[in-house]
Motif scaffolding. Structure first.
Motif, PDB file in Angstrom:
ATOM      1  N   ALA A   1     -94.692 -36.624 -33.248  1.00  0.00           N
ATOM      2  CA  ALA A   1     -95.910 -36.421 -32.468  1.00  0.00           C
ATOM      3  C   ALA A   1     -96.993 -35.814 -33.356  1.00  0.00           C
ATOM      4  O   ALA A   1     -96.694 -35.130 -34.339  1.00  0.00           O
ATOM      5  N   ARG A   2     -98.241 -36.072 -33.015  1.00  0.00           N
ATOM      6  CA  ARG A   2     -99.364 -35.548 -33.790  1.00  0.00           C
ATOM      7  C   ARG A   2    -100.073 -34.457 -32.994  1.00  0.00           C
ATOM      8  O   ARG A   2    -100.320 -34.606 -31.788  1.00  0.00           O
ATOM      9  N   VAL A   3    -100.411 -33.375 -33.695  1.00  0.00           N
ATOM     10  CA  VAL A   3    -100.983 -32.216 -32.995  1.00  0.00           C
ATOM     11  C   VAL A   3    -102.295 -31.759 -33.630  1.00  0.00           C
ATOM     12  O   VAL A   3    -102.587 -30.566 -33.692  1.00  0.00           O
ATOM     13  N   GLY A   4    -103.110 -32.715 -34.090  1.00  0.00           N
ATOM     14  CA  GLY A   4    -104.411 -32.366 -34.642  1.00  0.00           C
ATOM     15  C   GLY A   4    -104.369 -32.143 -36.139  1.00  0.00           C
ATOM     16  O   GLY A   4    -103.436 -32.557 -36.828  1.00  0.00           O
TER      17      GLY A   4
ATOM     18  N   VAL B   1     -98.720 -27.793 -29.412  1.00  0.00           N
ATOM     19  CA  VAL B   1     -97.598 -27.272 -30.191  1.00  0.00           C
ATOM     20  C   VAL B   1     -96.704 -26.407 -29.308  1.00  0.00           C
ATOM     21  O   VAL B   1     -95.471 -26.544 -29.314  1.00  0.00           O
ATOM     22  N   VAL B   2     -97.298 -25.528 -28.539  1.00  0.00           N
ATOM     23  CA  VAL B   2     -96.531 -24.636 -27.661  1.00  0.00           C
ATOM     24  C   VAL B   2     -95.738 -25.444 -26.641  1.00  0.00           C
ATOM     25  O   VAL B   2     -94.566 -25.134 -26.343  1.00  0.00           O
ATOM     26  N   ALA B   3     -96.353 -26.504 -26.101  1.00  0.00           N
ATOM     27  CA  ALA B   3     -95.690 -27.320 -25.086  1.00  0.00           C
ATOM     28  C   ALA B   3     -94.433 -28.001 -25.626  1.00  0.00           C
ATOM     29  O   ALA B   3     -93.500 -28.290 -24.861  1.00  0.00           O
ATOM     30  N   LEU B   4     -94.391 -28.246 -26.920  1.00  0.00           N
ATOM     31  CA  LEU B   4     -93.219 -28.882 -27.520  1.00  0.00           C
ATOM     32  C   LEU B   4     -92.037 -27.928 -27.639  1.00  0.00           C
ATOM     33  O   LEU B   4     -90.914 -28.356 -27.880  1.00  0.00           O
ATOM     34  N   ARG B   5     -92.305 -26.645 -27.542  1.00  0.00           N
ATOM     35  CA  ARG B   5     -91.279 -25.599 -27.613  1.00  0.00           C
ATOM     36  C   ARG B   5     -90.398 -25.737 -28.858  1.00  0.00           C
ATOM     37  O   ARG B   5     -89.164 -25.787 -28.770  1.00  0.00           O
ATOM     38  N   PRO B   6     -91.016 -25.784 -30.023  1.00  0.00           N
ATOM     39  CA  PRO B   6     -90.220 -25.897 -31.253  1.00  0.00           C
ATOM     40  C   PRO B   6     -89.509 -24.583 -31.560  1.00  0.00           C
ATOM     41  O   PRO B   6     -89.914 -23.507 -31.105  1.00  0.00           O
ATOM     42  N   ASP B   7     -88.451 -24.679 -32.335  1.00  0.00           N
ATOM     43  CA  ASP B   7     -87.764 -23.476 -32.799  1.00  0.00           C
ATOM     44  C   ASP B   7     -88.530 -22.813 -33.930  1.00  0.00           C
ATOM     45  O   ASP B   7     -88.399 -21.604 -34.150  1.00  0.00           O
ATOM     46  N   LEU B   8     -89.331 -23.610 -34.638  1.00  0.00           N
ATOM     47  CA  LEU B   8     -90.015 -23.106 -35.825  1.00  0.00           C
ATOM     48  C   LEU B   8     -91.284 -23.897 -36.084  1.00  0.00           C
ATOM     49  O   LEU B   8     -91.311 -25.122 -35.914  1.00  0.00           O
ATOM     50  N   VAL B   9     -92.329 -23.187 -36.497  1.00  0.00           N
ATOM     51  CA  VAL B   9     -93.561 -23.813 -36.980  1.00  0.00           C
ATOM     52  C   VAL B   9     -93.710 -23.419 -38.438  1.00  0.00           C
ATOM     53  O   VAL B   9     -93.611 -22.238 -38.782  1.00  0.00           O
ATOM     54  N   VAL B  10     -93.937 -24.397 -39.329  1.00  0.00           N
ATOM     55  CA  VAL B  10     -94.123 -24.091 -40.747  1.00  0.00           C
ATOM     56  C   VAL B  10     -95.591 -24.311 -41.100  1.00  0.00           C
ATOM     57  O   VAL B  10     -96.215 -25.291 -40.674  1.00  0.00           O
TER      58      VAL B  10
ATOM     59  N   ALA C   1     -97.811 -16.879 -28.398  1.00  0.00           N
ATOM     60  CA  ALA C   1     -97.157 -17.733 -27.398  1.00  0.00           C
ATOM     61  C   ALA C   1     -95.640 -17.670 -27.514  1.00  0.00           C
ATOM     62  O   ALA C   1     -94.928 -18.350 -26.767  1.00  0.00           O
ATOM     63  N   GLY C   2     -95.143 -16.883 -28.455  1.00  0.00           N
ATOM     64  CA  GLY C   2     -93.705 -16.686 -28.587  1.00  0.00           C
ATOM     65  C   GLY C   2     -93.025 -17.567 -29.597  1.00  0.00           C
ATOM     66  O   GLY C   2     -91.776 -17.579 -29.663  1.00  0.00           O
ATOM     67  N   LEU C   3     -93.790 -18.294 -30.403  1.00  0.00           N
ATOM     68  CA  LEU C   3     -93.181 -19.190 -31.380  1.00  0.00           C
ATOM     69  C   LEU C   3     -92.912 -18.472 -32.704  1.00  0.00           C
ATOM     70  O   LEU C   3     -93.646 -17.555 -33.091  1.00  0.00           O
ATOM     71  N   ASP C   4     -91.880 -18.917 -33.377  1.00  0.00           N
ATOM     72  CA  ASP C   4     -91.532 -18.406 -34.705  1.00  0.00           C
ATOM     73  C   ASP C   4     -92.335 -19.210 -35.729  1.00  0.00           C
ATOM     74  O   ASP C   4     -92.226 -20.437 -35.774  1.00  0.00           O
ATOM     75  N   VAL C   5     -93.156 -18.528 -36.513  1.00  0.00           N
ATOM     76  CA  VAL C   5     -94.023 -19.192 -37.491  1.00  0.00           C
ATOM     77  C   VAL C   5     -93.685 -18.694 -38.888  1.00  0.00           C
ATOM     78  O   VAL C   5     -93.736 -17.485 -39.155  1.00  0.00           O
TER      79      VAL C   5
END
Length: 240
Positions: free
Chosen positions: A39-42, A52-61, A78-82
């Motif tokens: 998926a593309r997020v801009g 990005v938040v809606a995808l609920r990933p375990d990790l954002v790099v 938003a609670g994501l691990d970056v």
């Protein structure tokens, strides 16, 4: 499997090659590997944080240079691990890639990372020592300054950056000053600004121009293993 969103094109390539199936989204500028299905997020500078938040990933790099602090802060809120990388030279790039891939669930060091390290350990200067100006943008003119990954790669191939001692990492410099700097080479990558044979060399009459693939000069990922040969070929061609 760790679900990953990448906000950096070169990290996207590294994750996609090393952890197949882990990448759930990436930026619009992520072009490699070929046929990337995510998926593309801009963009890197304007990601769709909500998507990005809606995808609920375990990790954002991400990367401290490529991505904006405000966007990364919003993702964390938003609670994501970056995981944010800092890459100023080749050694740091290799270490950060290893760190990111482990965070993405890659248990063993990828072969391409060993190949990249070996290729650069064996790299030799591409001709006699030279000094170059390295534009990365044209309107206005901006060049590589101090402490840059691309500058370190060029130095390993025998090309000194004319602005390596500048106080800024990407200074804006008038064209007249660039021409008067006393460099004996201009290096023109095709990203972030797409310099071509028809757009760039004409601004530096009488100065040899090396047109280089930006992936080999600015990306930290699988392309690193091929970068010494590709950059060396372009630099040697500019001296003929």
């Amino acid at each position: 499997m760790t679900r990953v969103v990448s906000l950096v094109p070169s990290l996207t390539e590294a994750v996609a090659v090393s952890a197949p199936g882990a990448l759930v989204a990436c930026t619009d500028w992520c072009t490699h590997p070929a046929g990337l299905d995510a998926a593309r997020v801009g963009g890197t500078k304007n990601p769709d944080v909500a998507a990005v938040v809606a995808l609920r990933p375990d990790l954002v790099v991400a990367n401290e240079e490529e991505n904006r602090p405000a966007d990364l802060a919003a993702l964390r809120e938003a609670g994501l691990d970056v995981v944010v990388t800092e890459i100023r030279d080749l050694d740091q790039a290799l270490a950060e890639l290893d760190r990111v891939l482990r965070a993405c669930g890659v248990r063993s060091r990828p072969r391409w990372l060993d190949e990249a390290e070996a290729a650069w350990a064996a790299a030799a200067p591409a001709g006699p020592p030279r000094t170059a100006v390295v534009p990365v943008w044209r309107r206005p003119w901006m060049v590589l300054g101090r402490d840059t990954f691309a500058g370190d790669l060029l130095a390993r191939l025998g090309v000194a950056n004319a602005y390596a001692g500048h106080a800024e990492r990407y200074p804006r410099v008038p064209l007249e000053e660039l021409r008067a700097r006393g460099a004996d080479l201009v290096v023109l990558p095709d990203e972030p600004y797409r310099f071509t044979a028809d757009d760039g060399p004409e601004a530096f009459p009488g100065l040899p121009a090396a047109l280089v693939d930006g992936r080999y000069l600015t990306w930290y990922g699988p392309s690193l293993a091929r970068a010494p040969e590709a950059l060396g070929r372009a630099l040697r061609a500019a001296s003929r």
